[in-house]
Write a protein that holds these residues in place. Structure first.
Motif, PDB file in Angstrom:
ATOM      1  N   HIS A  97      29.446  38.841  41.236  1.00 39.41           N
ATOM      2  CA  HIS A  97      29.772  40.011  40.417  1.00 39.41           C
ATOM      3  C   HIS A  97      31.266  40.191  40.209  1.00 39.41           C
ATOM      4  O   HIS A  97      31.705  41.222  39.738  1.00 39.41           O
ATOM      5  N   GLN A  98      32.055  39.166  40.539  1.00 34.91           N
ATOM      6  CA  GLN A  98      33.501  39.246  40.463  1.00 34.91           C
ATOM      7  C   GLN A  98      33.980  39.570  39.051  1.00 34.91           C
ATOM      8  O   GLN A  98      34.811  40.451  38.841  1.00 34.91           O
ATOM      9  N   ASP A  99      33.438  38.890  38.057  1.00 32.97           N
ATOM     10  CA  ASP A  99      33.867  39.107  36.670  1.00 32.97           C
ATOM     11  C   ASP A  99      33.538  40.526  36.210  1.00 32.97           C
ATOM     12  O   ASP A  99      34.360  41.179  35.558  1.00 32.97           O
ATOM     13  N   ASP A 100      32.336  41.023  36.569  1.00 35.01           N
ATOM     14  CA  ASP A 100      31.943  42.381  36.177  1.00 35.01           C
ATOM     15  C   ASP A 100      32.846  43.419  36.836  1.00 35.01           C
ATOM     16  O   ASP A 100      33.255  44.392  36.200  1.00 35.01           O
ATOM     17  N   ILE A 102      35.987  43.064  37.917  1.00 32.63           N
ATOM     18  CA  ILE A 102      37.322  43.006  37.316  1.00 32.63           C
ATOM     19  C   ILE A 102      37.302  43.657  35.940  1.00 32.63           C
ATOM     20  O   ILE A 102      38.191  44.441  35.575  1.00 32.63           O
ATOM     21  N   SER A 103      36.279  43.357  35.170  1.00 30.42           N
ATOM     22  CA  SER A 103      36.145  43.941  33.836  1.00 30.42           C
ATOM     23  C   SER A 103      36.055  45.457  33.911  1.00 30.42           C
ATOM     24  O   SER A 103      36.714  46.176  33.149  1.00 30.42           O
ATOM     25  N   ASN A 104      35.258  45.980  34.805  1.00 20.87           N
ATOM     26  CA  ASN A 104      35.105  47.429  34.958  1.00 20.87           C
ATOM     27  C   ASN A 104      36.417  48.071  35.411  1.00 20.87           C
ATOM     28  O   ASN A 104      36.771  49.155  34.936  1.00 20.87           O
ATOM     29  N   LEU A 106      39.543  46.913  34.909  1.00 18.71           N
ATOM     30  CA  LEU A 106      40.485  46.868  33.780  1.00 18.71           C
ATOM     31  C   LEU A 106      40.111  47.893  32.720  1.00 18.71           C
ATOM     32  O   LEU A 106      40.978  48.567  32.153  1.00 18.71           O
ATOM     33  N   SER A 107      38.844  48.030  32.457  1.00 20.97           N
ATOM     34  CA  SER A 107      38.375  49.001  31.473  1.00 20.97           C
ATOM     35  C   SER A 107      38.731  50.414  31.915  1.00 20.97           C
ATOM     36  O   SER A 107      39.170  51.240  31.104  1.00 20.97           O
ATOM     37  N   ASP A 111      41.265  51.986  29.374  1.00 24.30           N
ATOM     38  CA  ASP A 111      40.516  52.873  28.497  1.00 24.30           C
ATOM     39  C   ASP A 111      40.385  54.256  29.139  1.00 24.30           C
ATOM     40  O   ASP A 111      39.346  54.912  29.021  1.00 24.30           O
TER      41      ASP A 111
END
Length: 118
Positions: A97-100, A102-104, A106-107, A111
């Protein structure tokens, strides 16, 4: 008057008493030496018995310790295995779940939608 025969007899009697006293003194001295020797022997025997008893109890303790340490060792090894398995599980979940994640993150940072506090 004292007769020379009486004087010789008294002298012989005194000499006999002195000889008996010397003999008694020798017997007493031998008895003391024997008693001292027996006390030393008894002390040495007691030391040997104490040492044997101590060695026996030490062996019993080591056996007891080894028996009970073995159980602890097994429990420790089992706990280590469980901990290693959990660590691997967590690492795999992190990689999965590393990519998810990091994405969350950064978002959430880029944002951001600030709201006023009332």
């Amino acid at each position: 008057m004292v007769c020379p025969a009486d004087s010789a007899q008294n002298s012989a009697g005194i000499q006999t008493l002195l000889d008996a006293e010397r003999e008694a003194s020798k017997i007493v001295q031998k008895a003391r030496e024997y008693r001292t020797k027996r006390v030393r022997e008894a002390r040495d025997e007691a030391k040997k018995e104490i040492e044997a008893y101590r060695a026996n109890k030490e062996a019993e303790f080591k056996g007891f310790e080894a028996q009970h340490t073995q159980g602890n060792k097994e429990a420790e090894e089992e706990a280590d295995k469980e901990a290693d398995a959990k660590i691997k599980e967590i690492q795999q979940a992190g990689k999965k779940h590393q990519d998810d994640v990091i994405s969350n993150l950064l978002s959430a940072v880029f944002d951001a939608q600030p709201t006023p506090i009332s």
